[in-house]
Write an enzyme that holds these catalytic residues in place. Structure first.
Site, PDB file in Angstrom:
ATOM      1  N   GLU A  36      -0.301  -9.374  -1.237  1.00 28.41           N
ATOM      2  CA  GLU A  36      -1.744  -9.671  -1.181  1.00 28.41           C
ATOM      3  C   GLU A  36      -2.340  -9.660  -2.588  1.00 28.41           C
ATOM      4  O   GLU A  36      -3.189 -10.490  -2.926  1.00 28.41           O
ATOM      5  CB  GLU A  36      -2.451  -8.647  -0.282  1.00 28.41           C
ATOM      6  CG  GLU A  36      -2.086  -8.831   1.194  1.00 28.41           C
ATOM      7  CD  GLU A  36      -2.697  -7.755   2.078  1.00 28.41           C
ATOM      8  OE1 GLU A  36      -2.401  -6.574   1.835  1.00 28.41           O
ATOM      9  OE2 GLU A  36      -3.455  -8.086   2.995  1.00 28.41           O
ATOM     10  N   ALA A  91       0.859  -1.180   0.000  1.00 26.93           N
ATOM     11  CA  ALA A  91       0.000   0.000   0.000  1.00 26.93           C
ATOM     12  C   ALA A  91       0.897   1.232   0.000  1.00 26.93           C
ATOM     13  O   ALA A  91       2.069   1.155   0.377  1.00 26.93           O
ATOM     14  CB  ALA A  91      -0.864  -0.011   1.250  1.00 26.93           C
TER      15      ALA A  91
HETATM   16  N1  3HC Z   1       4.585   3.565   0.102  1.00 27.44           N
HETATM   17  C1  3HC Z   1       5.039   4.800  -0.205  1.00 27.44           C
HETATM   18  N2  3HC Z   1       6.340   5.072  -0.460  1.00 27.44           N
HETATM   19  C2  3HC Z   1       7.192   4.035  -0.408  1.00 27.44           C
HETATM   20  C3  3HC Z   1       6.787   2.729  -0.096  1.00 27.44           C
HETATM   21  C4  3HC Z   1       5.416   2.490   0.154  1.00 27.44           C
HETATM   22  N3  3HC Z   1       4.935   1.271   0.416  1.00 27.44           N
HETATM   23  N4  3HC Z   1       7.863   1.923  -0.097  1.00 27.44           N
HETATM   24  C5  3HC Z   1       8.910   2.702  -0.424  1.00 27.44           C
HETATM   25  N5  3HC Z   1       8.513   3.976  -0.605  1.00 27.44           N
HETATM   26  C6  3HC Z   1       9.334   5.116  -1.033  1.00 27.44           C
HETATM   27  C7  3HC Z   1      10.378   5.500   0.000  1.00 27.44           C
HETATM   28  O1  3HC Z   1       9.867   6.398   0.936  1.00 27.44           O
HETATM   29  C8  3HC Z   1      11.444   6.120  -0.881  1.00 27.44           C
HETATM   30  O2  3HC Z   1      11.009   7.414  -1.201  1.00 27.44           O
HETATM   31  P1  3HC Z   1      12.084   8.611  -1.421  1.00 27.44           P
HETATM   32  O3  3HC Z   1      12.913   8.171  -2.591  1.00 27.44           O
HETATM   33  O4  3HC Z   1      11.217   9.786  -1.674  1.00 27.44           O
HETATM   34  O5  3HC Z   1      12.857   8.680  -0.138  1.00 27.44           O
HETATM   35  C9  3HC Z   1      11.370   5.298  -2.167  1.00 27.44           C
HETATM   36  O6  3HC Z   1      10.075   4.693  -2.164  1.00 27.44           O
HETATM   37  C10 3HC Z   1      12.412   4.198  -2.259  1.00 27.44           C
HETATM   38  O7  3HC Z   1      12.378   3.434  -1.066  1.00 27.44           O
HETATM   39  P2  3HC Z   1      13.724   2.902  -0.371  1.00 27.44           P
HETATM   40  O8  3HC Z   1      14.690   4.027  -0.240  1.00 27.44           O
HETATM   41  O9  3HC Z   1      13.303   2.198   0.848  1.00 27.44           O
HETATM   42  O10 3HC Z   1      14.256   1.904  -1.501  1.00 27.44           O
HETATM   43  P3  3HC Z   1      14.954   0.495  -1.335  1.00 27.44           P
HETATM   44  O11 3HC Z   1      15.229   0.043  -2.714  1.00 27.44           O
HETATM   45  O12 3HC Z   1      16.052   0.580  -0.345  1.00 27.44           O
HETATM   46  O13 3HC Z   1      13.835  -0.462  -0.701  1.00 27.44           O
HETATM   47  C11 3HC Z   1      11.667  -1.472  -0.447  1.00 27.44           C
HETATM   48  C12 3HC Z   1      12.668  -0.770  -1.408  1.00 27.44           C
HETATM   49  C13 3HC Z   1      12.235  -2.822  -0.005  1.00 27.44           C
HETATM   50  C14 3HC Z   1      10.401  -1.675  -1.210  1.00 27.44           C
HETATM   51  C15 3HC Z   1      11.452  -0.582   0.805  1.00 27.44           C
HETATM   52  O14 3HC Z   1      11.147   0.725   0.364  1.00 27.44           O
HETATM   53  C16 3HC Z   1      10.343  -1.025   1.705  1.00 27.44           C
HETATM   54  O15 3HC Z   1      10.542  -1.880   2.518  1.00 27.44           O
HETATM   55  N6  3HC Z   1       9.161  -0.403   1.563  1.00 27.44           N
HETATM   56  C17 3HC Z   1       8.053  -0.646   2.458  1.00 27.44           C
HETATM   57  C18 3HC Z   1       7.371  -1.960   2.175  1.00 27.44           C
HETATM   58  C19 3HC Z   1       6.200  -2.136   3.099  1.00 27.44           C
HETATM   59  O16 3HC Z   1       6.292  -2.008   4.297  1.00 27.44           O
HETATM   60  N7  3HC Z   1       5.048  -2.474   2.507  1.00 27.44           N
HETATM   61  C20 3HC Z   1       3.861  -2.693   3.270  1.00 27.44           C
HETATM   62  C21 3HC Z   1       3.035  -1.443   3.230  1.00 27.44           C
HETATM   63  S1  3HC Z   1       1.597  -1.590   4.229  1.00 27.44           S
HETATM   64  C22 3HC Z   1       0.519  -2.449   3.278  1.00 27.44           C
HETATM   65  O17 3HC Z   1       0.850  -2.891   2.217  1.00 27.44           O
HETATM   66  C23 3HC Z   1      -0.864  -2.582   3.833  1.00 27.44           C
HETATM   67  C24 3HC Z   1      -1.661  -3.577   3.078  1.00 27.44           C
HETATM   68  O18 3HC Z   1      -1.696  -4.793   3.797  1.00 27.44           O
HETATM   69  C25 3HC Z   1      -3.071  -3.113   2.868  1.00 27.44           C
END
Ligand code: 3HC
Ligand code: NAI
Length: 653
Positions: free
Chosen positions: A104, A62
């Site tokens: 998901e 998300a």
């Molecule tokens: N939403 C919004 N922005 C996100 C994002 C997300 N899910 N994931 C990453 N970003 C953004 C970061 O803030 C960053 O932005 P910036 O360049 O402006 O600083 C950019 O994307 C790149 O992210 P990283 O610097 O972290 O890049 P990496 O390549 O090091 O890592 C990643 C990539 C492994 C995808 C890491 O970003 C990550 O772990 N993201 C979060 C994943 C996560 O927790 N997903 C679950 C979300 S909750 C959900 O899905 C609810 C659902 O069940 C309904």
């Protein structure tokens, strides 16, 4: 720009999500996916759909920026229900990462194929929430519940091989992912109408001991609610029909999204990514990091060398003499071996890392290293001598860094002809494990040195926070402030075990006194003695720690410190209590009992006021940076977001 496109290629439709940087499922993507479903309803001749993503990765979940706000339609569960209920098979073609809502989405498809390097997981608990679009209901219909529990409650992703072994994906692609996904989709089309995952039975397997898991998560979570809520959601899945479990999961997800824990974890997620922005703005090329020099191979030097070797670069380590160099090489080899034993790296990777290390005692050999980091004894005289020697042998463009904890980087820089190439790189112990790197900008530090600090942090996958020069930079300065106040609380009536218990109850892995005993009381004692002459006579000063040191109680290494270790574990010691009570009397303080709440509110207040001073002096660039330092370097519980975040949240409510 359209974030979701549909291409019809004969019997196949390809749906592509293109929402840089990580294809997060923001409102536009959700609407695009739903529109794709509608468009495909009228498409003649299509027999199967492949869902793929542009860019470096499948969907990372998300859009975290939308969490905690009022959901905007279409909501993800409805989009996934539309895909899952489709009359034709959808196959998810996964590359990079499929995380959270991304996984998901893949699970709502009827088949999943991933590249060998892909990683798949449900990291929602790390954001204080649980999967909110069917993750806890569909996952146990694809993998045994015993596999689902650690995936959902731990939040760690798995690699493609594991995902295939447990049943999360059907196939691994070793060639052309899209072509193989298309072939797979047509195969599924040949098997008749697809079965939605939610309509399947739970995968049979070993029964789960829910109570044992609850006890484990309670202990590990140190007060975090989300892992326990995730477990409860899976428990619902085990007991309820799919539709009811889906509704219960969504309600739980929405409630948690609005919780203070989720707000704290979201804040720290973005704070970590914003940290070091000033470094990334440095308009200069960093030094080449293929070979890095390290001076001093003790606790820190060996750890720093290990971190760099494990990241793939070569290290030349210089010690005082040949025997010290041999001992340092052994220390590095042991640390690499321990990483291998813990399963962090493979045997070939460990062998290769060891092969990239050279050691010696001649500074001339460092001249080929574009970056040199010193980690010698914490004494100004020793460090000044090291920098003078470096100044004599290093080429003009080399960057020189110090790992000092407290010494003045400006003074060290003044030892050299060109102070613009000097900076502090303050690592934390163990340096190959701890995520934090304080990049200390001295008055004259130039852009190239800062860019090099940023590049090193990136290479080592550490979070870099910029700090200005002061006593202790950001983290040690805050720690010194609350340590001092904890000793005042001892004088006023608290006991070390009460302060430690309050901190642990708050979520720290260890209290301040257990921590001091582990790292040794002597370094801080030496510092206090060095500053004694310049301390104003009117300044409040607690003598308790000095008295412990004078009594030879230097921590675990001497069997006694704030606690007694004769039994093998930390035990409160009447002798310590006696010293504390004597010092209370000497300072003329009447003793009273402290509750855990009083202890923690004093510690937090000191962290916040010192943090505020650090901000006002320009030592830290933002309150978020301070929180990142405390959470990643000092054991502040992540799910509380950091002291500055807590102060701000309290002020807002
Ligand atoms: N939403 C919004 N922005 C996100 C994002 C997300 N899910 N994931 C990453 N970003 C953004 C970061 O803030 C960053 O932005 P910036 O360049 O402006 O600083 C950019 O994307 C790149 O992210 P990283 O610097 O972290 O890049 P990496 O390549 O090091 O890592 C990643 C990539 C492994 C995808 C890491 O970003 C990550 O772990 N993201 C979060 C994943 C996560 O927790 N997903 C679950 C979300 S909750 C959900 O899905 C609810 C659902 O069940 C309904
Ligand atoms: P240590 O005592 O374990 O190691 C210092 C090493 O430097 C020894 O192996 C010594 O032989 C070597 N050395 C001394 N003088 C030298 C010289 N002139 N040339 C080459 N080698 C020399 O000390 P530790 O704990 O590794 O600390 C090193 C530095 O890191 C200090 O500045 C300390 O403040 C800092 N630091 C320490 C942390 C810790 O947790 N121990 C955390 C962060 C920073």
């Amino acid at each position: 720009m359209t974030t979701v496109t549909v291409d019809i290629l004969g019997p196949l439709a390809r749906v592509t999500i293109d929402n840089p940087p990580v294809n997060a499922l923001g409102q536009e993507v959700r609407a695009g996916l739903l529109a794709a479903c509608h468009a495909l309803a009228g498409a003649e001749g299509v027999r199967a759909v492949v869902l793929t993503c542009a860019g470096r990765s499948f969907v990372a979940g998300a859009d975290i920026r939308e969490l905690g706000k009022t959901p905007v339609d279409p909501c993800l569960p409805d989009v996934l229900a539309a895909i899952e209920g489709w009359r034709l098979p959808w196959v998810a073609a996964v590359h990079g990462t499929a995380l959270g809502g991304g996984l998901e989405l893949a699970m709502a498809c009827h088949g999943r194929i991933a590249t060998a390097a892909a990683r798949l997981g449900l990291p929602e608990v790390t954001l204080g929430i649980i999967p909110g679009a069917g993750g806890t209901v569909r996952l146990p219909r694809l993998v045994p519940m015993a596999e689902a529990v650690p995936l959902v409650t731990g939040g760690k992703p798995v690699d493609a091989a594991t995902a295939q072994r447990i049943g999360l994906i059907d196939r691994i692609s070793h060639g052309d992912l899209i072509a193989e996904a298309e072939a797979f989709a047509l195969e599924l089309a040949g098997q008749g109408a697809p079965v939605p995952a939610r309509a399947r039975d739970l995968v049979a397997g070993e029964p789960v001991d829910w109570a044992a898991w609850e006890a484990r998560l309670r202990k590990r979570g140190r007060g975090a609610a989300a892992p326990l809520e995730a477990l409860a959601a899976l428990c619902d899945t085990a007991a309820l029909p799919a539709a009811e479990a889906l509704a219960a999961e969504r309600a739980r997800f929405l409630r948690l999204s609005a919780s203070p824990e989720a707000a704290a974890l979201r804040n720290i997620f973005f704070a970590e990514r914003r940290a070091g922005e000033a470094l990334r703005r440095a308009q200069a090329d960093p030094a080449d990091l293929a070979q890095v020099g390290v001076i001093g191979g003790g606790t820190m030097g060996a750890g720093i060398a290990t971190a760099i070797l494990l990241a793939g670069s070569r290290v030349h380590l210089v010690e005082r003499d040949a025997p010290a160099a041999t001992a340092a090489a052994q220390r590095v080899a042991d640390t690499i071996m321990a990483s291998q034993a813990r399963g962090v790296i493979s045997q070939p990777a460990a062998d290769a890392a060891r092969g990239r290390l050279t050691v010696g005692s001649d500074y001339v050999d460092l001249a080929r290293c574009p970056l040199v980091i010193e980690a010698v004894f914490e004494e100004m005289g020793v460090k000044r001598e090291v920098f003078s020697k470096l100044d004599a042998v290093m080429p003009a463009e080399a960057v020189l860094a110090t790992n000092t904890s407290y010494l003045d980087v400006n003074v060290l820089a003044a030892t050299t002809r060109d102070p613009s190439r000097i900076l502090g790189l303050h690592f934390f112990s163990p340096a190959h494990v701890m995520k934090l790197l304080e990049v200390v900008r001295a008055d004259a530090t130039g852009a190239r040195a800062l860019a090099t600090g940023a590049a090193l942090a990136k290479l080592l996958r550490k979070v870099a926070v910029v700090a200005g020069v002061c006593d202790g930079f950001i983290g040690n300065r805050i720690m010194a402030a609350y340590r001092r106040d904890c000793e005042f609380m001892l004088e006023e009536g608290a006991l070390p075990q009460e302060i430690d218990a309050a901190m642990e109850g708050f979520g720290f892995a260890m209290g301040i006194y257990a921590t001091q005993d582990m790292s040794g009381l002597d370094i801080a004692w030496a510092q206090r003695k060095a500053r004694a002459a310049s301390r104003p006579a009117t300044e409040r000063y607690a003598h308790i720690a000095d008295r412990l040191c004078e009594a030879g109680r230097l921590g675990r290494k001497t069997g006694k410190g704030w606690y007694d270790y004769a039994s093998g574990t930390a035990q409160p010691d009447p002798q310590v209590q006696q010293i504390i009570e004597e010092e209370s009397a000497r300072a003329g303080r009447s003793r009273h009992r402290f509750t855990a709440e009083e202890i923690m509110s004093r510690i937090l207040a000191i962290m916040q006021s010192e943090g505020q001073a650090i901000l006002e002096e320009g030592i830290a660039q933002s309150a978020d940076d301070i929180d990142v330092v405390m959470v990643t370097g000092y054991g502040f519980p992540r799910h509380r977001g950091g002291p500055m975040f807590m102060g701000r949240s309290r002020a807002e409510t």
